[in-house]
Design an enzyme around this catalytic site. Structure first.
Site, PDB file in Angstrom:
ATOM      1  N   CYS B  86       0.835  -1.206   0.000  1.00 39.38           N
ATOM      2  CA  CYS B  86       0.000   0.000   0.000  1.00 39.38           C
ATOM      3  C   CYS B  86       0.874   1.262   0.000  1.00 39.38           C
ATOM      4  O   CYS B  86       1.551   1.529  -0.971  1.00 39.38           O
ATOM      5  CB  CYS B  86      -0.994  -0.055   1.152  1.00 39.38           C
ATOM      6  N   HIS B 203      -3.582  -5.596   0.785  1.00 43.56           N
ATOM      7  CA  HIS B 203      -2.929  -5.860   2.075  1.00 43.56           C
ATOM      8  C   HIS B 203      -2.917  -7.354   2.409  1.00 43.56           C
ATOM      9  O   HIS B 203      -3.819  -7.831   3.100  1.00 43.56           O
ATOM     10  CB  HIS B 203      -3.689  -5.134   3.189  1.00 43.56           C
ATOM     11  N   GLU B 205      -1.120  -8.734   4.562  1.00 45.74           N
ATOM     12  CA  GLU B 205      -0.912  -8.893   6.010  1.00 45.74           C
ATOM     13  C   GLU B 205      -2.233  -8.779   6.779  1.00 45.74           C
ATOM     14  O   GLU B 205      -2.306  -9.144   7.941  1.00 45.74           O
ATOM     15  CB  GLU B 205       0.127  -7.873   6.507  1.00 45.74           C
TER      16      GLU B 205
END
Lengths: 81, 232
Positions: B86, B203, B205
């Site tokens: 990002c 994302h 994660e």
């Protein structure tokens, strides 16, 4: 000595913010506007002892290295004493 | 094996990245303040999401001048792994570690939702545990994710297999409605020519546990771990 730096999106790059502003301007009743493009404006205060050429060179470098992203933007420098 | 997560003023996904490395990758990880200049203790550096320097000037533009970035460029040049997510992707583009730029989303909205991305190259250090054509469900949360580069660069990316992820629909098809931000050629993530530097807008994660709606992100971290093991 003051440098004015104008940063604009390259003509080939779409400007959705400019389009939205254009739309709002049309809503105000301005029908004769064909396009609005948004840009950024910077004023850089430079040492008065610099020559115009030196001031321009510094401002051009700053515009190229920091103020504009050359992938998507153009810049223009004006020197005002 | 050691991971580092760089923290800039305004980073806000640093703890998510740290959590995933410590809990799911199961490896030691440090937060690295952006003023650090020595990265020699690390095998992989994560540049997390957020709003470094408040997104002033352009997203990622000012983070590029943080002291850690000089060390990061040397780190990447040595072939070590740099993973920008990002805002991290935006920073890597601004710093010239990846080609192109991330512009304002075409519809001007901040987009925060789960999207699908298709793995376009299954042979990178970040996708070896996946395969070409696999569709991953990952969240996006950004206002400047509209990838752009010139035609020559796009051809290079394509030819070198540097386009790693593209936005797609749940069946893996590319179309205008599955491209959330207007990104050129539906590009969601790219790597450098060598493959050790990856940047992506979604994302992974935030997609490593069922509780969060998807654990498709784990494959990316699993691939990276394998690549580090092979390199160390």
């Amino acid at each position: 000595m003051k440098a004015k730096v104008y940063v604009t999106l390259k003509p080939s790059v779409l400007d959705p913010q400019g389009k939205a502003i254009h739309h709002s301007v049309e809503l105000l009743g301005y029908q004769s506007i064909s396009d609005i493009r948004q840009g950024k404006y910077f004023e850089i205060a430079l040492d008065p002892a610099l020559s115009e050429a030196e001031a321009r060179q510094s401002a051009e470098q700053i515009a190229k290295d920091v103020l504009a992203n050359p992938v998507i933007e153009d810049y223009r420098v004006e020197i005002a004493s | 094996m050691k991971f580092g997560v760089v923290v800039f003023p305004g980073s806000n996904c640093d703890h998510d990245a740290y959590h995933v490395v410590s809990k799911h990758v199961g490896q030691p990880v440090d937060f690295i303040w952006h003023k650090e200049t020595d990265l020699s203790a690390y095998d992989a550096i994560l540049i997390p999401g957020g709003f470094s320097y408040g997104d002033y000037l352009r997203a990622g533009a000012l983070a590029r001048f943080s002291p850690v970035m000089t060390a990061l460029k040397d780190f990447a040049a040595k072939g070590k792994f740099v993973f920008g997510i990002c805002n991290g992707f935006q920073i890597l583009c601004e710093a010239g570690l990846l080609p192109g730029a991330l512009m304002r989303n075409a519809d001007l909205h901040f987009i925060c939702k789960h999207v699908h991305v298709r793995v376009e190259n299954g042979d990178t250090p970040y996708t070896s545990e996946s395969e070409k054509g696999r569709v991953l469900s990952l969240p996006v949360a950004h206002a400047e994710g509209n990838y752009f580069c010139d035609e020559v660069t796009l051809n290079d990316l394509e030819e070198n297999g540097q386009i790693v992820f593209r936005y797609c629909d749940p069946d893996g098809e590319l179309n205008a409605s599955s491209n959330p931000n207007g990104a050129l050629s539906s590009i969601a993530g790219i790597c450098n020519k060598e493959g050790n530097v990856l940047g992506m807008m979604p994302h992974p994660e935030r997609a490593c546990e069922e509780l969060l709606g998807s654990n498709d992100g784990r494959d990316i971290f699993r691939s990276l771990t394998k690549a580090i093991e092979a390199a160390v």
